[in-house]
Design a protein around this motif. Sequence first.
Motif, PDB file in Angstrom:
ATOM      1  N   GLY A   1       0.810  -1.213   0.000  1.00 58.87           N
ATOM      2  CA  GLY A   1       0.000   0.000   0.000  1.00 58.87           C
ATOM      3  C   GLY A   1       0.840   1.258   0.000  1.00 58.87           C
ATOM      4  N   ILE A   2       1.858   1.328   0.873  1.00 58.24           N
ATOM      5  CA  ILE A   2       2.674   2.540   0.936  1.00 58.24           C
ATOM      6  C   ILE A   2       3.564   2.666  -0.294  1.00 58.24           C
ATOM      7  CG2 ILE A   2       4.469   1.434   2.344  1.00 58.24           C
ATOM      8  CD1 ILE A   2       3.346   5.135   2.415  1.00 58.24           C
TER       9      ILE A   2
ATOM     10  N   THR B   1       1.367   4.215  -2.724  1.00 58.08           N
ATOM     11  CA  THR B   1       1.157   5.641  -2.445  1.00 58.08           C
ATOM     12  C   THR B   1       2.372   6.467  -2.853  1.00 58.08           C
ATOM     13  OG1 THR B   1      -0.340   5.145  -0.608  1.00 58.08           O
ATOM     14  CG2 THR B   1       0.657   7.330  -0.649  1.00 58.08           C
TER      15      THR B   1
ATOM     16  N   ASP C   1       0.678  10.999   3.888  1.00 52.62           N
ATOM     17  CA  ASP C   1      -0.203  10.578   4.978  1.00 52.62           C
ATOM     18  C   ASP C   1      -1.659  10.597   4.540  1.00 52.62           C
ATOM     19  OD1 ASP C   1       1.973  10.297   6.651  1.00 52.62           O
ATOM     20  OD2 ASP C   1       1.631  12.183   7.750  1.00 52.62           O
TER      21      ASP C   1
ATOM     22  N   GLU D   1      -2.370   7.888   1.932  1.00 46.26           N
ATOM     23  CA  GLU D   1      -2.278   6.551   2.518  1.00 46.26           C
ATOM     24  C   GLU D   1      -3.469   6.250   3.423  1.00 46.26           C
ATOM     25  OE1 GLU D   1      -0.420   2.797   3.458  1.00 46.26           O
ATOM     26  OE2 GLU D   1      -0.479   4.184   1.768  1.00 46.26           O
TER      27      GLU D   1
END
Length: 255
Positions: free
Chosen positions: A159-160, A163, A250, A253
Amino acid sequence: MIGFIGAGSIGGAVITGLVKNGYDENEIIVKGGKSNRTKDLQDHLGFKMVQKIKQMEDADPIFIGVGANALDSVLSELKSISKDKIVVAFTGSATVAKLRQALPDAKVAHAIPNTPVKVGAGFTGITYSEKFTDDEKKKVASVMGYTGQLVEVPEPQLGIIGTVAGCSPAFLDLFIEALSDAGVKHGLDRKLAYDAAIGMALGASKLALQSDLNPSALKDEVTSPGGSTIKGVAALEEYGFRNAVIKAVDAAESE
């Protein structure tokens, strides 16, 4: 023969990157949707298009690029031809566990590409199920290698990675636009301002990729004592540039 289900923003970008960087379009089969988007892409790139997933039984691997709302129906239809195939899903919600449950007889993987795959300069994170052999991973890499870098990561990091690599082209575009505005403010015409900013981004990225130095050290090489660059860096810090970037990641995400 390789297959694609979904030729939207990401699926279409990957297909374009493949063909534009030398992959044989005659070895690509794509399932068309209700819109004309896939047909328009086919007219431009020359791959084979079909209307039903069951017509893709000769394709391996098969890449899924549909939105989250269409994923379940695609997996349900794909199950009948998925035995022993490699299936790679680009959909954000397509976890390995979900794919494995829906396609128990397939070798499944979850990947998150970014849009620069379209020009062969992408960055794609991928997580494979435990069924994958090294040779099967190489098969996926041999395809995705036409679109840029492919990096295997644990699924909690996917996921990160998505992102940082996937959302940030928009952040960089915004930075390029701001640099261009500053250039115009100080007398450059718009095209030259954009050319200078884009050329800088390309060159700096290539240098960072090929250098043994990390970006902080590369920054230090440019910031001579009392010079214009360190004054600009100080202004970026004063106005919260670094914090703004972190906060942007941030926010992205958290979705």
